[in-house]
Write an enzyme that holds these catalytic residues in place. Structure first.
Site, mmCIF file in Angstrom:
data_model
loop_
_atom_site.group_PDB
_atom_site.id
_atom_site.type_symbol
_atom_site.label_atom_id
_atom_site.label_comp_id
_atom_site.label_asym_id
_atom_site.label_seq_id
_atom_site.Cartn_x
_atom_site.Cartn_y
_atom_site.Cartn_z
ATOM 1 N N GLU A 130 -7.626 0.927 -4.261
ATOM 2 C CA GLU A 130 -7.242 0.096 -3.174
ATOM 3 C C GLU A 130 -8.583 0.115 -2.337
ATOM 4 O OE1 GLU A 130 -6.485 4.409 -2.017
ATOM 5 O OE2 GLU A 130 -3.681 3.790 -2.634
ATOM 6 N N ASP A 162 0.737 -1.423 0.162
ATOM 7 C CA ASP A 162 0.260 -0.137 -0.230
ATOM 8 C C ASP A 162 1.347 1.152 0.087
ATOM 9 O OD1 ASP A 162 -1.603 1.979 0.096
ATOM 10 O OD2 ASP A 162 -2.450 1.834 1.949
ATOM 11 N N ASP A 203 -13.016 5.370 3.093
ATOM 12 C CA ASP A 203 -11.210 5.372 3.179
ATOM 13 C C ASP A 203 -11.179 6.963 3.348
ATOM 14 O OD1 ASP A 203 -8.698 5.714 3.168
ATOM 15 O OD2 ASP A 203 -8.369 4.865 1.160
ATOM 16 N N LYS A 244 3.199 11.120 -3.347
ATOM 17 C CA LYS A 244 2.300 10.428 -4.155
ATOM 18 C C LYS A 244 1.103 11.588 -4.967
ATOM 19 C CE LYS A 244 -1.897 6.797 -3.177
ATOM 20 N NZ LYS A 244 -1.982 5.868 -1.945
#
Length: 618
Positions: free
Chosen positions: A187, A23, A211, A87
């Protein structure tokens, strides 16, 4: 006689080949595997340490690079050389992040174009791919240390809304870190797999994955059918997360003590201490009703009900995004079979309570929400390793497919291990004014330069109407049908000119040849990406020179002689760098030319606008 490796640390049998699940997160990253004995996914950690590695990189003066906890300590003391949230920059141009540029405390290069962003640290320039590779390298090293076995294959997760460029950037980062990235998975898909949803072929479900991480919120609606996960809609807020909960507590304490907020901004140390204390308070209130502590002379206190009142508007924002995601998918909460909770901030009681109320059903929240995505990636890795026979694994492409772009670079359209059938489209443009044709060469392989890959076909798209460079929009579509036949189509969207070619199945390569091509790509990853970066910098520099020269020729009357002379000199230096310089030297000269031309380019632009508006009322 077969050799069997035994892990000295645990005494357990080692598998011949370990595929890990990773991850790669905005705030934290981690690695998970399927435990060889229990067959359950576990996140890797040393003894009682955390499985989480902060996604932070620090560049020291002596060239030393540190990642994770060690790098986190530099966020306050050396912010300009400490990179976080890389990211957010993956596959992005400066135009994409312009409005949030102030979020980054390090230097993100603005070259006034739609080319990909770069980060400047001292006199070096890094792409988000290189930055992410530092984090992945750290995860790889950590995993090898814990497992006492080499790790070279991985499944890496990305947000469901990541586009093709961002997914390819993640693959490239893996390759640069010495990993063969077998699959990039979403994800929310990983989180669902971790809870065993969609593992059995007969599963037919609609799932909401909520999330809420440290800095971002995502809601995804997935449909599972025949072991295939389809993302029906996504929504969210890339600047809303647990950090905002902490910030709300900090602001409450600042108001209560009459602390001057501008003073706090200057006193970075006090702000950081308050922030850390607020994070502690948030965790404490998960178990207790009141938090009491102090920072320096300030006595700090907050109750659960005060905390919930502070964050209620933020939680409501997440539910509004969930409402939008449902609407986009054409569904209501009644259509949702399961709700999966992901991200450390879903531990907050109010969040769990409100999400359960909104969807009207119990939540999947039993697994560690920080680890659930990595655990699901490990489940996917186990499927790819062929150890989970219940799962349908569709035919996949053995090697990446792409085209040749400027400088002899390979631009991948269909990454290796993509499911068949598949279709991918991407837009390209012309390099020269009035260009009437584009040669399209199709290659197969994993190297960054086409000369190291296998050529499959080539054709010309001709008859493009005469337009300035950059104006034509050529859409290139790669389609692999169920028989493994690749159809490549090129279409100029403004004029409708079209051309297509069929490439027969990519057989003719033995397994050994495929394996050797893969190995070469990993072995040469570092030099390949260095060459790619250099070629990209040279291309960018040449285009910059062409644009600047054209601009000066067109607007000479508005420029001063001194400006033209300085620019000509900067262009000469940049030309020299293109011929003999390194990537960083070329980037530095591009930046210098940018700084020089920006003031007069803006001045000319203002004049043009004033001229156009003359006599017009707004």
């Amino acid at each position: 006689m077969a050799k069997i490796g035994i892990n000295i640390a645990t005494g357990s049998l080692q598998q011949e080949e370990m595929i890990v699940g990773i991850d790669l997160g905005t705030t934290n990253s981690l690695v998970a595997i399927i435990h060889p004995e229990s067959k359950k996914p576990v996140a890797l950690k040393e003894h009682n340490s955390s499985s989480l590695v902060p996604s932070i990189i620090h560049f020291g003066e002596d060239g030393a690079v540190s990642v994770g906890e060690t790098a986190r300590n530099y966020l306050v003391n050396d912010p300009a050389n400490t990179i976080f949230s890389a990211k957010r920059l993956m596959g992005k141009s400066y135009d994409d992040i312009r409005k949030n540029a102030s979020f980054f405390t390090y230097k993100v290069i603005d070259d006034n174009s739609d080319s990909l962003v770069k980060v400047q640290v001292g006199d070096k320039f890094y792409s988000p791919i290189e930055l992410s590779a530092f984090i992945l390298k750290e995860l790889k090293t950590r995993a090898e240390h814990i497992l006492k076995t080499p790790v070279s294959k991985a499944v890496i997760t990305v947000p469901a809304y990541f586009n093709d460029a961002q997914r390819q950037a993640t693959r490239d980062a893996g390759k640069l870190a010495g990993l063969d990235v077998l699959r990039i998975i979403n994800e929310p898909t990983a989180a669902s797999l971790a809870y065993g949803l969609g593992i059995h072929k007969e599963d037919e479900k609609t799932i909401a994955v909520y999330d809420l991480g440290g800095g971002t919120f995502d809601i995804s609606i997935l449909r599972i059918s025949n072991g295939i996960f389809e993302v029906m809609s996504t929504n969210g807020d890339t600047y809303l997360g647990g950090d905002d909960f902490d910030h709300a507590i900090v602001m409450k304490w600042i108001r209560e003590h009459g602390i001057d907020a501008t003073q706090v901004e200057q006193d970075k140390m006090l702000l950081q201490q308050l922030r850390l204390k607020a994070e502690e308070a948030k965790r404490h209130l998960g178990q207790k009703d009141v938090f009491i502590d102090h920072v320096g002379k300030y006595q700090l206190q907050i109750t659960t009900s005060e905390f919930e009142k502070l964050i209620d508007p933020l939680v409501k924002k997440t539910l509004e995004a969930s409402e939008r995601a449902l609407k986009d998918a054409g569904l209501t909460t009644a259509d949702i079979d399961d709700v999966v909770m992901v991200g450390g901030s879903t531990r907050v009681n109010l969040v769990k309570k409100e999400v359960a109320r909104f969807f009207g059903k119990p939540l999947h929240a039993s697994l560690n929400p920080d680890e659930v995505v990595a655990l699901g990636a490990a489940v996917q890795a186990e499927i790819l390793a062929g150890n989970n026979k219940d799962f349908l694994l569709l035919d996949i492409t053995p090697l990446s497919l792409g085209i040749e772009t400027m400088g002899g670079l390979m631009d991948v359209l269909i990454p290796r291990n993509s499911k068949i059938p598949t279709r991918i489209a991407r837009q390209y443009t012309t390099q020269k004014d009035g260009q009437s044709g584009i040669k399209i060469s199709v290659y197969q392989g994993e190297r960054d330069l086409v000369k190291d890959n296998r050529k499959l076909a080539a054709f010309n798209l001709t008859g493009i109407p005469s337009m300035p460079a950059g104006l034509p929009k050529v859409e290139l579509t790669f389609l692999i049908n169920a028989d493994g036949i690749l159809v490549v189509k090129a279409k100029e969207l403004r004029s409708g000119v079209e051309q297509a070619i069929e490439v027969k199945p990519q057989y003719g390569l033995t397994d050994e040849e495929v394996e050797s091509m893969l190995m070469e790509s990993i072995v040469h990853a570092k030099e390949d990406i260095a060459i790619r970066s250099l070629v990209e910098a040279q291309t960018e520099a040449s285009q910059m020179i062409d644009t600047t020269v054209a601009f000066i020729n067109k607007n000479r009357e508005y420029l001063e002689e001194a400006e033209i002379a300085a620019t000509t000199n900067a262009i000469d230096q940049l030309n020299q760098s293109i011929a003999t310089g390194t990537k960083d030297e070329i980037q530095a000269r591009i930046e210098a030319l940018n700084e020089l031309s920006r003031p007069y380019a803006e001045r000319v632009m203002d004049l043009a606008i004033a001229k156009a508006m003359k006599g017009k009322k707004i």
